[in-house]
Design an enzyme around this catalytic site. Structure first.
Site: not given
Lengths: 136, 136, 136, 136, 136, 136
Positions: A126, A41, A33, A79
């Site tokens: 997630e 994601h 990560c 977004d």
């Protein structure tokens, strides 16, 4: 008391790391990560508000109004963005889903109360196997 | 002829843009998908192979073998990575899902044929509303 | 307080019956679930832990650590097994999802507390229409 | 205490409006949901009951009995019906999902208590993005 | 050749019946789907187009353009409507999902070809258990 | 030509092994799927038939008739059963999903043709990551 939940989605890049840690330390704690070139994601976000249904129209809160608040305060900012670099309300926080849930709560709380409902829960998925809930 | 499909997932960052285009031109064609700081997705990948079930063991292809090939050749290279920067087989291609499907096909075709099955379809879901299929 | 949920899956056979009951009595109470030759399910398991996110790394609990605990203590013992015959922590219990949830809680509680988090909920989906939750 | 949830589905038409309001007022408050010729949904309904698992058979409540109660009292009356016109327990209520959840609670509460369990929650999904919960 | 699929949703009321049949005949053939006061569904619609990815931008077809065409020609006319009464392109057809798929194909075919792609499939899910595909 | 798909589910136990192989050989080829005490799955089955929609009623095939055929010939025999021991049409076949798809095709083909439609595809999902399709 009735609970109303709205589901929204946003696709974002992020990376988990601390600038004051070495690369090895970051990789040791955050694993893949912490990839320096980011990953991303399709986050799913559920916002739950609660209240008494209005005798006037039978809603806890007008769903279109809730959608509009979440769109402007959260989705438009997250977004197709980079959570670490592009999102004002995540500045100075490690980009974990835990911290994201708390930050979204803080962004939404007042706006929802101003409409006469009460924010109850922020839930974020997630991946299909990991999810976070925050109740304030 | 039987068709066997394996579903896998990877989370990656990407950005759609052409270096030989101006920022305005990139934004005009690719919209928010060209965000300079990247965004990302939970991609879902379905690999379909076809063949006659073996009389010996009743499988088209041993699913553990298929998993191993896809893990090594695709998932290890894409998961928690940046498709534009980190993935050798996407170098020189615009990071659309169309191009990704073609590249994954090329990476898998021979390895699957070497095991006696035939690659039939690469399907990729970028978001719950958009998906791409490629049949070679 | 933040709630972190991990989703895991296991495929197992089981049968609901009591040895001290006749076949008719078993069929009357448990219906087709008492089929003597077993049946099975793809169980979905959600483990929810709660705690304060660490100031150090921003997690309630390292998800890789949680995965490892659940894999060793639960999934390795249940996946591709017979719940009645193969699973040590289900010995002496009727193989209902209710009893399975309680047994999984007991297997996980200490191991999770040893890592500084608190087990909050065990949720199990037996089929897409039936699910069980246990909060200790 | 164990929580057992049963998922059911029904497909129904409805319309949100008040007869004592003008068409403009209805459209202003309820938007496209007030379309005079109706619209409809595949509603998903989760009924959660709670109790101690029986030492006799290990269930909170026999799931077949719960299914039968919900089928007779709720699904047979709502499925392939018009919520405003065909459903006795919705007479005199605006056909919001909030009001529907309260009405279903009232229809089920006693029947479930008569079987020794306790009704805990009615959850209804109207679309994949909107859901309502009621805890009595 | 690459196949690109867009998923859209609409919530609509309908009823299956023929005016030239008696009520008994309608109920015999269409069952509860002929309920005189209508019922409804959350329809899911997948539109698949095919073509060569452009060397210019790597897409089969710009997904935003496809969304815009489907929104204007299909979703705006079907969402929160009555398929039998409100939808011009369903006039004179029994409101089965089969007929709906054919009608949507006819509405979209030319508009998609005008953009240089080819319509491949219309898929409609009426409930989670029933779906229809039409390939022209 | 229209394609109509019906989704059904069954929960069953099975085991992959050959009696003429040693335990080691079975474990080597089939891995944990050869567990002697069985394991199980929630199988999802999609049956696709094709044909011209009737001018009389607009259906490819009456869905209630299709449900009835599949219920009697397939679901009643597989649901809450052991595929190796309890299912007549799987006798003598290794209990792979490949072989199950072929056997279900053979059980359904004539019954569907007798109703004027044509069987097009049997699709079976064994777990959310593995699925099999057979087109005859």
């Amino acid at each position: 008391m009735i609970y109303l939940t709205r589901r929204e989605r946003f696709s974002a890049a992020h990376r988990m790391f601390r600038q004051d840690w070495s690369d090895e330390k970051n990789r040791e704690v955050f694993g893949k990560c912490s990839n320096p070139n980011w990953h991303g994601h399709n986050y799913i976000l559920w916002i739950t508000v609660k209240g008494e249904p209005s005798e006037d129209h039978g809603f806890v809160m007008n769903i279109n109004l809730l959608k509009k608040i979440v769109q402007e305060k959260i989705i438009d900012k997250l977004d197709h963005r980079n959570i670490n670099l592009d999102v004002d309300f995540m500045k100075g926080r490690i980009a974990t889903t835990e911290n994201l849930a708390v930050a979204i709560w803080e962004e939404l709380k007042n706006a929802i109360e101003n409409e006469g409902a009460c924010l109850h829960c922020i839930k974020i998925e997630e991946t299909e196997n990991n999810l976070i809930e925050y109740y304030g």
